[in-house]
Design an enzyme around this catalytic site. Structure first.
Site, PDB file in Angstrom:
ATOM      1  N   SER A  91      -0.078   5.335  -2.922  1.00  0.00           N
ATOM      2  CA  SER A  91      -0.626   6.316  -2.914  1.00  0.00           C
ATOM      3  C   SER A  91      -1.030   6.803  -1.488  1.00  0.00           C
ATOM      4  O   SER A  91      -0.743   5.935  -0.237  1.00  0.00           O
ATOM      5  CB  SER A  91      -1.977   6.021  -3.442  1.00  0.00           C
ATOM      6  OG  SER A  91      -2.937   5.082  -2.933  1.00  0.00           O
ATOM      7  N   GLY A  92      -1.611   7.825  -0.991  1.00  0.00           N
ATOM      8  CA  GLY A  92      -1.899   8.326   0.318  1.00  0.00           C
ATOM      9  C   GLY A  92      -0.895   7.981   1.364  1.00  0.00           C
ATOM     10  O   GLY A  92       0.067   8.601   1.120  1.00  0.00           O
ATOM     11  N   ILE A  93      -1.329   7.392   2.533  1.00  0.00           N
ATOM     12  CA  ILE A  93      -0.473   7.590   3.602  1.00  0.00           C
ATOM     13  C   ILE A  93       0.556   6.821   3.290  1.00  0.00           C
ATOM     14  O   ILE A  93       1.991   7.279   3.700  1.00  0.00           O
ATOM     15  CB  ILE A  93      -1.156   7.044   4.921  1.00  0.00           C
ATOM     16  CG1 ILE A  93      -2.294   8.115   5.377  1.00  0.00           C
ATOM     17  CG2 ILE A  93      -0.174   6.996   6.190  1.00  0.00           C
ATOM     18  CD1 ILE A  93      -3.158   7.385   6.316  1.00  0.00           C
ATOM     19  N   GLY A  94       0.605   5.953   2.716  1.00  0.00           N
ATOM     20  CA  GLY A  94       1.815   4.915   2.122  1.00  0.00           C
ATOM     21  C   GLY A  94       2.798   5.595   1.481  1.00  0.00           C
ATOM     22  O   GLY A  94       4.094   5.362   1.669  1.00  0.00           O
ATOM     23  N   TYR A 151     -15.044  -3.787   7.751  1.00  0.00           N
ATOM     24  CA  TYR A 151     -13.901  -3.020   7.656  1.00  0.00           C
ATOM     25  C   TYR A 151     -13.232  -3.058   9.155  1.00  0.00           C
ATOM     26  O   TYR A 151     -12.155  -3.235   9.457  1.00  0.00           O
ATOM     27  CB  TYR A 151     -13.957  -1.518   7.281  1.00  0.00           C
ATOM     28  CG  TYR A 151     -12.788  -0.894   7.294  1.00  0.00           C
ATOM     29  CD1 TYR A 151     -11.731  -0.833   6.336  1.00  0.00           C
ATOM     30  CD2 TYR A 151     -12.725   0.189   8.323  1.00  0.00           C
ATOM     31  CE1 TYR A 151     -10.723   0.049   6.380  1.00  0.00           C
ATOM     32  CE2 TYR A 151     -11.580   1.011   8.566  1.00  0.00           C
ATOM     33  CZ  TYR A 151     -10.637   0.894   7.516  1.00  0.00           C
ATOM     34  OH  TYR A 151      -9.581   1.668   7.532  1.00  0.00           O
ATOM     35  N   GLY A 196       0.875  -1.090   0.264  1.00  0.00           N
ATOM     36  CA  GLY A 196       0.100  -0.020  -0.016  1.00  0.00           C
ATOM     37  C   GLY A 196       0.774   1.062   0.021  1.00  0.00           C
ATOM     38  O   GLY A 196       0.322   2.115   0.769  1.00  0.00           O
TER      39      GLY A 196
END
Length: 449
Positions: free
Chosen positions: A158-161, A335, A155
């Protein structure tokens, strides 16, 4: 015969004589002189250990050596400078540090953020907090030299990763990124190479919704024959609709938890060979909703009729972990349950691998961080958008992952859960060896023989 001076006049005389002697003898201002008189009661007298100095524009400032003004402890900086810094000496003999990327200089040593208290002093039984929810990933990693480290990340495109990968690449680490879409991985490499031309990145194809792809990824990592210092399991999805993988497993459960469990099983011997190493698993505070009866009933009433309140011992069953039909599926429930599994998985791993000098940490990056996680579910995406001014940025969310990956404080505590760049308490359910073992055995039943 003269009358004796009163104490006030005597003290003033001592100060005058001391100042005259200091000027005549060239003594450094602020230094104490033993001239046989008692210490002055003057308000201008400096406490022991302090010195009075002047700046280039003749302003006076005060310095106290060696000890921190609050903790009263001494610190030292350890290790070499980061690869992008060098130390120079100016014309006045002072140490100056230059950032080779920008050419800018500063008097601040870039290693100060990682300064350690000297071991010969009394150390508090629990380390002091250096970072908090406002800290960014670059602040947490400031001064780290990771040129000898290799990090495996899921992951990370994108994003936090992506923010985490970008930060560790800047600090010299080699990165192995497992990505479902190789084209996305190449785009990641292009961005990172533009920021850091010396970036060392390898891509490994891994579709976490297919157990066969997970096995291929593990085989490729073993074939690389490289030491991996940090394993970061960051990949996650939020599925608004019921979906089943080709292995017959509910997709949210498979991607968020089971595939990482399977990958760990496949790399079990590899991880022990890499010791000392860390395994960092991204989770979420929403996992508490699965074990709080009030929250489960609340969500059952207002969010999803399918998120049924169940006794704790029924949470971990084949049917509940991986529903077989849309009628028994709740997007939010799936989730939250997958993140609860990640927390229990962390505790179970720590129990099994701590004797092999591996540290396992679960980390909560932040609440309603605006990422692509909820891109296919408008209600939560809208809530995240409204909360954006008050929620963490991506850089702040990645800070907790960086703290869990590299902080030296982890050696001084038994906590295995990080929130807001500091240690937090795991849900009580994770403390139960019976529950951890039950989840472990159920997870193995989903895997290929």
């Amino acid at each position: 015969m003269h009358e004796p001076l009163n104490s006030g006049l005597a003290n003033e005389a001592i100060v005058v004589i001391t100042q005259v002697l200091m000027k005549v003898g060239g003594t450094h201002r602020g230094a104490k002189m033993d001239i046989g008189f008692p210490e002055s009661d003057s308000e201008d007298e400096l406490p022991g250990g302090w010195e009075e100095r002047t700046t280039l524009d003749d302003r006076v400032y005060y310095v106290k050596y060696w000890t921190h003004p609050r903790t009263k402890r001494r610190k030292i900086v350890c290790g070499p400078l980061p690869s992008t810094w060098r130390r120079l000496v100016d014309n006045e003999g002072r140490a100056v540090f230059q950032d080779l990327r920008t050419g800018e200089t500063t008097f601040s040593d870039p290693r100060l953020a990682q300064a350690l208290e000297q071991s010969d002093q009394h150390v508090h039984p629990f380390p002091r907090q250096r970072f908090d929810a406002r800290s960014t990933v670059m602040q947490v990693m400031h001064g780290l030299n990771l040129t000898e480290k290799t990090v495996f990340v899921t992951g990370g495109t994108s994003g936090i990763g992506f923010e985490f990968v970008k930060a560790i690449v800047v600090h010299g680490a080699s990165v192995i990124v497992a990505c479902r879409n190789i084209d996305s991985g190449r785009e990641l490499m292009k961005k990172l190479k533009a920021l850091t031309p010396s970036a060392k990145i390898d891509l490994v194809s891994c579709d976490l919704s297919a157990l066969e792809s997970v096995k291929t990824c593990a085989d490729e990592i073993i074939r690389m024959n490289r030491r991996i210092d940090i394993f970061v399991y960051n990949a996650a999805i939020f599925e608004p609709n019921f979906n089943v993988t080709k292995d017959g497993i509910e997709k949210t459960f498979c991607v968020n938890y089971l595939s990482h469990f399977y990958l760990t099983k496949l790399l079990w011997n590899k991880m022990k060979e890499c010791a000392p190493a860390r395994i960092v698993i991204t989770t979420c505070e929403c996992h508490h909703l699965c074990v709080c009866p009030f929250c489960r009933q609340h969500y059952e009433s207002y969010f999803s009729a399918n998120f049924r309140a169940k006794p704790i011992d029924e949470l971990f069953s084949i049917e509940n972990l991986s529903p077989v039909s849309a009628s028994s599926y709740s997007s939010l429930g799936a989730y939250c349950l997958s993140k609860l599994c990640c927390v229990l998985f962390t505790a179970a791993l720590q129990e099994r691998l701590s004797e092999h000098n591996l540290c396992c940490v679960a980390v909560h990056p932040g609440n309603v961080v605006y990422t692509k996680l909820f891109r296919s579910y408008f209600p939560l995406r809208f809530i995240a958008f409204l909360c954006r001014p008050f929620a963490k940025t991506l850089e702040q969310a990645a800070a907790s992952i960086a703290f869990a990956s590299f902080a030296t404080e982890l050696a001084d505590t038994s906590s295995n859960y990080v929130n807001n760049c500091w240690f937090s308490q795991m849900v009580n359910l994770a403390m139960s060896p019976i529950t951890r073992l039950r989840l472990w055995r159920l997870s193995e039943r989903f895997l290929p023989c």
